[in-house]
Motif scaffolding. Structure first.
Motif, PDB file in Angstrom:
ATOM      1  N   VAL A   1      22.867  25.153  31.792  1.00 41.10           N
ATOM      2  CA  VAL A   1      23.747  25.041  32.685  1.00 41.10           C
ATOM      3  C   VAL A   1      23.838  23.535  31.562  1.00 41.10           C
ATOM      4  N   GLY A   2      23.249  23.255  30.240  1.00 42.52           N
ATOM      5  CA  GLY A   2      23.777  21.962  29.709  1.00 42.52           C
ATOM      6  C   GLY A   2      22.961  21.712  28.733  1.00 42.52           C
TER       7      GLY A   2
ATOM      8  N   ASP B   1      13.853  22.955  22.752  1.00 47.61           N
ATOM      9  CA  ASP B   1      14.133  24.332  22.338  1.00 47.61           C
ATOM     10  C   ASP B   1      12.977  25.327  21.909  1.00 47.61           C
ATOM     11  N   PHE B   2      12.634  24.549  20.903  1.00 44.07           N
ATOM     12  CA  PHE B   2      11.585  25.305  20.240  1.00 44.07           C
ATOM     13  C   PHE B   2      10.158  25.978  21.238  1.00 44.07           C
TER      14      PHE B   2
ATOM     15  N   GLU C   1      16.426  16.797  19.260  1.00 48.40           N
ATOM     16  CA  GLU C   1      17.356  16.891  19.583  1.00 48.40           C
ATOM     17  C   GLU C   1      18.187  18.035  20.301  1.00 48.40           C
ATOM     18  N   ARG C   2      17.856  19.190  20.725  1.00 48.57           N
ATOM     19  CA  ARG C   2      18.050  20.387  21.400  1.00 48.57           C
ATOM     20  C   ARG C   2      16.822  20.448  22.560  1.00 48.57           C
TER      21      ARG C   2
ATOM     22  N   VAL D   1      17.170   9.546  26.637  1.00 45.43           N
ATOM     23  CA  VAL D   1      17.274  10.669  27.258  1.00 45.43           C
ATOM     24  C   VAL D   1      18.480  11.200  27.721  1.00 45.43           C
ATOM     25  N   GLY D   2      18.867  12.334  27.745  1.00 41.04           N
ATOM     26  CA  GLY D   2      20.723  12.411  28.306  1.00 41.04           C
ATOM     27  C   GLY D   2      21.180  13.436  27.227  1.00 41.04           C
ATOM     28  N   ASP D   3      22.765  13.541  27.782  1.00 40.17           N
ATOM     29  CA  ASP D   3      23.503  14.538  27.266  1.00 40.17           C
ATOM     30  C   ASP D   3      22.949  14.849  26.170  1.00 40.17           C
ATOM     31  N   ALA D   4      23.231  15.690  24.976  1.00 42.90           N
ATOM     32  CA  ALA D   4      22.638  15.436  23.844  1.00 42.90           C
ATOM     33  C   ALA D   4      23.921  14.908  23.404  1.00 42.90           C
ATOM     34  N   GLU D   5      24.595  15.314  23.144  1.00 42.49           N
ATOM     35  CA  GLU D   5      26.442  14.181  22.123  1.00 42.49           C
ATOM     36  C   GLU D   5      25.574  13.100  22.681  1.00 42.49           C
TER      37      GLU D   5
END
Length: 279
Positions: free
Chosen positions: A271-272, A254-255, A120-121, A95-99
């Protein structure tokens, strides 16, 4: 001549550099900052690796029960992938920044096999002022005696969100209950309890000097769709800002459109973006 390796295990002497990196990412780096505040450098939460370029720390990765990269440097993520692959999988999630997470996962999947779920988002939301709507006056901080009512709600939330029960064995059940009890004792568990029934609950599961990160938001199924979530979350936001940190953050799938709209009603802004891989 001293040689600095791109990836190395960090220790107490790296505290200042790690703090600078995490301070620059107060929401995305909150979990790692919380673990360092709680455990110090005693490895209780896992091992913290760093990637440096030109003598500057540009990314870190916590490796333990959770694999948590902070920073989105592509070279760093590729280096962390190699390090983690050599260690073998020890985590239950990434888990962390998506990229960063998705780059790590693309390199690890051929060796680790399919994940149970990949989100993913996950928009990362933030608020540094009181909620934009009136808070629910019936939401309050939980008391130790509330554990009997709140624990089943927490189990239901976890099972619904993660897809497995936290009570899969006796030690896991005890650890989960102990964790909830500790949050209650610290004034970081909130609920609306009507006639002994938990209608809403949430916790500040991660806390740093920058942000109180809300997790475990849950509304009882029979009360969903009635507009309860936003005012209840507003009550948590306001109390957290007044008692715990100068900002509040959380991340959401996101869903999950109803939850996203509830947080937006409270005045939270994105913010991210995070991502989570579950095993």
């Amino acid at each position: 001549m001293e040689v600095t390796l791109p990836v190395r295990l960090l220790a107490a002497q790296d505290h200042a550099a790690v703090t600078r990196l995490l301070d620059a990412r107060p929401a995305a780096g909150a979990f790692v900052a919380d673990r360092l505040d709680h455990y110090g450098w005693h490895r209780g939460a896992g091992r913290l690796y760093g990637y440096s370029r030109g003598g500057e720390l540009v990314a870190v990765c916590l490796s333990g029960a959770n694999l948590v990269p902070v920073g989105t440097d592509a070279d760093a993520m590729d280096a962390f992938t190699g390090m983690v692959r050599r260690e073998g999988r020890q985590c239950s999630s990434i888990v962390g920044d998506a990229e960063a997470v998705l780059r790590l996962w693309s390199g690890l999947r051929p060796y680790w096999g399919a994940a149970r779920a990949v989100r993913e988002r996950q928009p990362l939301l933030w608020a540094d002022r009181p909620a934009a709507i009136a808070p629910d006056p019936f939401v309050r901080r939980c008391r130790p005696k509330d554990i009997t009512a709140v624990f089943p709600a927490a189990v239901a939330m976890y099972t619904e969100e993660v897809g497995v029960s936290p009570l899969h064995d006796r030690s896991s059940a005890a650890a989960y209950r102990d964790r909830l009890s500790s949050l209650i004792a610290a004034g970081r568990s909130y609920a609306r309890i009507d006639d002994g029934r938990v209608v809403f609950k949430a916790e500040i599961a991660v806390l740093t000097r920058h942000t109180a990160q809300i997790q475990g938001v849950w509304v009882a199924p029979e009360f969903r769709g009635q507009g309860l979530a936003a005012p209840c979350v507003a009550a948590v936001i306001n109390d957290a800002l007044g008692r715990h940190a100068p900002s509040v953050s959380l991340y959401v799938n996101d869903f999950n459109i109803p939850a996203t709209r509830a947080y937006e009603r409270c005045g939270m802004r994105q913010v991210g973006e995070l991502a989570t891989v579950l095993f």
